[in-house]
Motif scaffolding. Sequence first.
Motif, mmCIF file in Angstrom:
data_model
loop_
_atom_site.group_PDB
_atom_site.id
_atom_site.type_symbol
_atom_site.label_atom_id
_atom_site.label_comp_id
_atom_site.label_asym_id
_atom_site.label_seq_id
_atom_site.Cartn_x
_atom_site.Cartn_y
_atom_site.Cartn_z
ATOM 1 N N THR A 8 0.866 -1.183 0.000
ATOM 2 C CA THR A 8 0.000 0.000 0.000
ATOM 3 C C THR A 8 0.898 1.228 0.000
ATOM 4 O O THR A 8 2.041 1.174 0.457
ATOM 5 N N SER A 10 -0.222 4.456 1.086
ATOM 6 C CA SER A 10 -0.692 5.516 1.997
ATOM 7 C C SER A 10 -1.475 4.874 3.144
ATOM 8 O O SER A 10 -1.980 3.750 2.995
ATOM 9 N N PRO A 11 -1.613 5.593 4.257
ATOM 10 C CA PRO A 11 -2.434 5.068 5.357
ATOM 11 C C PRO A 11 -3.856 4.789 4.880
ATOM 12 O O PRO A 11 -4.485 3.814 5.303
ATOM 13 N N THR A 14 -4.027 1.524 3.190
ATOM 14 C CA THR A 14 -3.958 0.443 4.194
ATOM 15 C C THR A 14 -5.329 0.243 4.836
ATOM 16 O O THR A 14 -5.776 -0.883 5.046
ATOM 17 N N ASP A 36 6.732 -3.917 13.088
ATOM 18 C CA ASP A 36 7.280 -2.981 14.069
ATOM 19 C C ASP A 36 6.333 -1.843 14.411
ATOM 20 O O ASP A 36 5.327 -1.654 13.736
ATOM 21 N N GLY A 38 4.720 1.489 14.243
ATOM 22 C CA GLY A 38 4.522 2.373 13.089
ATOM 23 C C GLY A 38 4.364 1.637 11.776
ATOM 24 O O GLY A 38 4.286 2.256 10.716
ATOM 25 N N ALA A 39 4.321 0.312 11.816
ATOM 26 C CA ALA A 39 4.173 -0.460 10.570
ATOM 27 C C ALA A 39 2.805 -0.194 9.940
ATOM 28 O O ALA A 39 2.679 -0.120 8.718
ATOM 29 N N GLY A 40 1.779 -0.078 10.774
ATOM 30 C CA GLY A 40 0.431 0.160 10.248
ATOM 31 C C GLY A 40 -0.602 -0.829 10.768
ATOM 32 O O GLY A 40 -1.683 -0.952 10.211
ATOM 33 N N LYS A 41 -0.297 -1.518 11.859
ATOM 34 C CA LYS A 41 -1.204 -2.535 12.406
ATOM 35 C C LYS A 41 -2.527 -1.907 12.858
ATOM 36 O O LYS A 41 -3.605 -2.418 12.561
ATOM 37 N N THR A 42 -2.416 -0.798 13.584
ATOM 38 C CA THR A 42 -3.644 -0.145 14.064
ATOM 39 C C THR A 42 -4.425 0.447 12.898
ATOM 40 O O THR A 42 -5.652 0.325 12.829
ATOM 41 N N CYS A 43 -3.707 1.041 11.967
ATOM 42 C CA CYS A 43 -4.324 1.627 10.774
ATOM 43 C C CYS A 43 -5.112 0.550 9.998
ATOM 44 O O CYS A 43 -6.267 0.755 9.603
ATOM 45 N N GLU A 109 -2.460 -7.332 17.628
ATOM 46 C CA GLU A 109 -1.220 -6.642 17.281
ATOM 47 C C GLU A 109 -0.070 -7.229 18.095
ATOM 48 O O GLU A 109 -0.235 -7.603 19.230
ATOM 49 N N PRO A 131 8.720 5.846 3.396
ATOM 50 C CA PRO A 131 7.914 6.517 4.428
ATOM 51 C C PRO A 131 6.420 6.214 4.322
ATOM 52 O O PRO A 131 5.745 6.055 5.330
ATOM 53 N N GLU A 132 5.897 6.122 3.093
ATOM 54 C CA GLU A 132 4.453 5.918 2.919
ATOM 55 C C GLU A 132 4.118 4.554 2.326
ATOM 56 O O GLU A 132 2.970 4.312 1.981
ATOM 57 N N ARG A 134 4.043 0.392 2.566
ATOM 58 C CA ARG A 134 4.080 -0.757 3.468
ATOM 59 C C ARG A 134 3.829 -2.014 2.654
ATOM 60 O O ARG A 134 2.935 -2.035 1.803
HETATM 61 P P1 ADP Z 1 1.313 0.257 14.456
HETATM 62 O O1 ADP Z 1 -0.032 -0.042 15.035
HETATM 63 O O2 ADP Z 1 1.841 -0.853 13.591
HETATM 64 O O3 ADP Z 1 2.323 0.673 15.482
HETATM 65 P P2 ADP Z 1 0.020 2.572 13.314
HETATM 66 O O4 ADP Z 1 -1.037 2.063 12.430
HETATM 67 O O5 ADP Z 1 -0.357 3.093 14.655
HETATM 68 O O6 ADP Z 1 1.172 1.472 13.436
HETATM 69 O O7 ADP Z 1 0.817 3.744 12.598
HETATM 70 C C1 ADP Z 1 1.244 3.701 11.269
HETATM 71 C C2 ADP Z 1 1.887 5.048 10.971
HETATM 72 O O8 ADP Z 1 2.480 5.030 9.679
HETATM 73 C C3 ADP Z 1 0.836 6.147 10.949
HETATM 74 O O9 ADP Z 1 1.420 7.313 11.473
HETATM 75 C C4 ADP Z 1 0.542 6.314 9.469
HETATM 76 O O10 ADP Z 1 0.127 7.629 9.130
HETATM 77 C C5 ADP Z 1 1.907 6.027 8.858
HETATM 78 N N1 ADP Z 1 1.844 5.472 7.485
HETATM 79 C C6 ADP Z 1 2.473 5.976 6.397
HETATM 80 N N2 ADP Z 1 2.228 5.241 5.301
HETATM 81 C C7 ADP Z 1 1.415 4.226 5.685
HETATM 82 C C8 ADP Z 1 0.828 3.136 4.992
HETATM 83 N N3 ADP Z 1 1.030 2.892 3.679
HETATM 84 N N4 ADP Z 1 0.057 2.309 5.718
HETATM 85 C C9 ADP Z 1 -0.151 2.503 7.040
HETATM 86 N N5 ADP Z 1 0.392 3.509 7.748
HETATM 87 C C10 ADP Z 1 1.171 4.378 7.088
#
Ligand code: ADP
Length: 166
Positions: A8, A10-11, A14, A36, A38-43, A109, A131-132, A134
């Motif tokens: 993906t 962008s958040p 995701t 890890d 900031g990977a995007g698990k919560t997102c 998670e 950065p964006e 995943r």
């Molecule tokens: P985790 O739960 O894995 O620690 P979060 O979902 O809380 O991660 O945070 C993911 C961070 O990464 C957010 O700040 C989000 O804006 C940023 N981000 C950037 N690109 C993506 C992407 N492609 N998918 C998910 N998050 C992304």
Amino acid sequence: MAGWGVSTCSPDETRQLGRALGQIIRQPMVVLLSGDLGAGKTCFTQGMARGLGIPEQEPIVSPTYTLMNPYRGRLELFHFDLYRLPEGEDLAELGLEEYLPGPGVAVVEWAERFPGLAREYLAVTILHQEPETRSFTFHASGSVAAKVLENLKENWSRREPDNVRI
Ligand code: ADP
Ligand code: MG
């Protein structure tokens, strides 16, 4: 074990991937999320919640301190975050086992910290690349998860033409 990989950019994308998964799920199952901070698990879980019919107004926040947040949708969602649990902690003693599987959809998670959480599950490993960007790798264990993954693959590939710019 069936597998699949996708990226993906962008958040938001995701969340769409999570929503696509949530929409497919029709019965209780276990979804194990690894990756890890900031990977995007919560997102990804936020998207899943919408796909499971949890109203948009209901914020989905990381249950880092509460261990588990429950939500009521088409199916119940039990959102776990095992980050703060000491490795080797007895999960049965904490009452976690009754959700793995349980009456709803358990999304966990930091599942990689506790190998062997469930026998049948959909495992999702998220890698932080650009950065964006995943990358998502899915593995299904058991027939329910395999079927869900098959549908997700199909739905996601069908969605792609929408994104093609002419
Ligand atoms: P985790 O739960 O894995 O620690 P979060 O979902 O809380 O991660 O945070 C993911 C961070 O990464 C957010 O700040 C989000 O804006 C940023 N981000 C950037 N690109 C993506 C992407 N492609 N998918 C998910 N998050 C992304
Ligand atoms: Mg998180």
